[in-house]
Design an enzyme around this catalytic site. Structure first.
Site, PDB file in Angstrom:
ATOM      1  N   SER A  36     -13.877 -10.742  11.944  1.00 30.65           N
ATOM      2  CA  SER A  36     -12.741 -10.654  11.005  1.00 30.65           C
ATOM      3  C   SER A  36     -12.742 -11.806  10.008  1.00 30.65           C
ATOM      4  CB  SER A  36     -11.418 -10.711  11.766  1.00 30.65           C
ATOM      5  OG  SER A  36     -11.234  -9.589  12.566  1.00 30.65           O
ATOM      6  N   ASP A  82       3.320  -6.006  13.805  1.00 33.75           N
ATOM      7  CA  ASP A  82       2.996  -4.743  13.150  1.00 33.75           C
ATOM      8  C   ASP A  82       3.773  -4.736  11.839  1.00 33.75           C
ATOM      9  OD1 ASP A  82       2.765  -2.225  12.159  1.00 33.75           O
ATOM     10  OD2 ASP A  82       3.260  -1.191  14.025  1.00 33.75           O
ATOM     11  N   ALA A 113      -6.318   2.154   6.097  1.00 27.09           N
ATOM     12  CA  ALA A 113      -6.185   3.490   5.488  1.00 27.09           C
ATOM     13  C   ALA A 113      -6.838   4.478   6.434  1.00 27.09           C
ATOM     14  CB  ALA A 113      -6.873   3.528   4.130  1.00 27.09           C
ATOM     15  N   TYR A 175     -14.246   3.773  -1.833  1.00 27.80           N
ATOM     16  CA  TYR A 175     -13.179   2.797  -1.545  1.00 27.80           C
ATOM     17  C   TYR A 175     -11.809   3.417  -1.871  1.00 27.80           C
ATOM     18  CZ  TYR A 175     -11.446  -1.956  -0.749  1.00 27.80           C
ATOM     19  OH  TYR A 175     -10.802  -3.066  -0.244  1.00 27.80           O
ATOM     20  N   LYS A 182      -5.395  -2.282  -3.359  1.00 26.29           N
ATOM     21  CA  LYS A 182      -5.760  -3.663  -3.725  1.00 26.29           C
ATOM     22  C   LYS A 182      -5.261  -4.003  -5.132  1.00 26.29           C
ATOM     23  CE  LYS A 182      -7.940  -4.931   0.052  1.00 26.29           C
ATOM     24  NZ  LYS A 182      -7.156  -5.688   1.037  1.00 26.29           N
ATOM     25  N   THR A 213     -17.075  -5.808   8.760  1.00 29.72           N
ATOM     26  CA  THR A 213     -15.990  -6.011   9.734  1.00 29.72           C
ATOM     27  C   THR A 213     -15.521  -4.644  10.216  1.00 29.72           C
ATOM     28  OG1 THR A 213     -14.307  -5.877   8.020  1.00 29.72           O
ATOM     29  CG2 THR A 213     -15.172  -8.079   8.506  1.00 29.72           C
ATOM     30  N   ALA A 215     -12.571  -3.231   9.683  1.00 28.29           N
ATOM     31  CA  ALA A 215     -11.920  -2.513   8.582  1.00 28.29           C
ATOM     32  C   ALA A 215     -12.975  -1.961   7.620  1.00 28.29           C
ATOM     33  CB  ALA A 215     -10.953  -3.432   7.851  1.00 28.29           C
TER      34      ALA A 215
END
Ligand code: NDP
Length: 275
Positions: A36, A82, A113, A175, A182, A213, A215
């Site tokens: 991470s 969370d 996502a 993406y 973003k 990573t 994600a």
């Protein structure tokens, strides 16, 4: 301490071995495992003398944290978080108020996502997936900053940092909705910087190059992005979480005290290339 030798801010010729973040209380979110970006940041902050609190989302990932944290020089505070749950945000605020009563640096290193929204056409993104991605990956910066604002003020000012990617301003195939999130995140950085500057709270983003990573592995074609850095970036080298951690430590430090509303690229220079 890692001991980067540093000239004191009063610019006397004295040098000292104190870390860049000595005396700072810093919260680092978004550590899922040792790959991470949040972990790279936690390690750099620890090396530079910050006292840390870290968060985890799922109990499953708390086990990863428990294995990693002994690598730090001092045991950090550890809390669940969370960002989609207002109660969870309040609990974090309350416990930090109780434990520290102030906060110098908040690191937001969180995004999510649906996997199906990170491949194929952006056109096919459904409302539910769009709102979820924007909620977790962009709105949460504002929610978290608002909740912890009083603690940052109590520290006499501080620094908020978030993690972004070039997909906010350029089309990176697959993406998709995360690029839109973003863009919202980077715009939030600017509006928050305007709101909070008078409290001496700085708000900045690091735009990292691709890093493998958890994600990132949800984004189809991440390996192409990794190869592109090595083939076409001015510095033909991949970026690591430690590289991002070092840049984050600078942005959180007094050396960056007049830098706010900024997106700092840590991508081996890839963003300057036309193709
Ligand atoms: P990781 O998967 O390691 O970290 C993402 C973190 O977000 C995880 O800890 C995850 O927790 C957390 N998270 C997701 N949903 C929530 C939620 N509802 N509440 C609290 N935490 C949540 O990946 P990265 O380190 O890559 O991602 C960190 C940041 O860096 C993200 O903003 C990402 O977009 C950004 N970034 C990443 C790049 C890359 O190439 N890797 C490049 C540029 C930016 P959990 O796993 O428990 O869901």
């Amino acid at each position: 301490m890692g001991g980067i030798r540093r000239v004191l801010p009063n610019m006397v010729r004295e040098v000292t071995d104190v870390g860049l973040l000595e005396g700072q209380m810093a919260l680092v979110t978004g550590i899922a495992n040792k790959r991470s970006i949040g972990w790279g940041i936690a390690k750099a902050f620890d090396r530079e003398g910050a006292t840390l609190a870290v968060t985890y989302q799922s109990p499953r990932l708390k086990e990863n944290l428990d294995r990693l944290l002994p690598e730090l020089s001092r045991p950090p505070l550890v809390f669940p978080l969370d960002v989609t749950d207002s109660e969870s945000l309040k609990e974090l605020r309350d416990v930090l108020t109780r434990e520290w009563g102030r906060l110098h640096t908040l690191v937001h290193s969180i995004a999510h996502a649906n996997t199906e929204d990170l491949s194929g056409r952006f056109l096919d993104t459904e409302r539910e997936g769009y709102l979820m991605a924007l909620d977790i990956s962009a709105y949460s910066l504002t929610a978290l900053t608002r909740e912890l604002h009083a603690l940052l003020v109590a520290a006499g000012g501080g620094s908020v940092l978030t993690m972004t990617y070039q997909g906010s301003v350029r089309v990176i195939p697959n993406y998709n909705v995360m690029g839109v999130a973003k863009a919202a995140l980077e715009s939030s950085v600017r509006y928050l910087a305007w709101d909070l500057g008078k409290d001496r709270i700085r708000v900045n983003a690091v735009s990292a190059g691709p890093i493998k990573t958890l994600a990132a592995s949800g984004v189809k074609g991440i390996s192409d992005a990794l190869h592109a850095i090595e083939e076409r970036a001015p510095i033909p080298e991949k970026i690591s979480p430690d590289d991002v951690g070092n840049a984050a430590a600078f942005l959180a430090s007094d050396w960056a005290r007049h830098i706010t509303g900024h997106v700092l690229y840590v991508d081996s220079g890839f963003h300057i290339m036309g193709f």
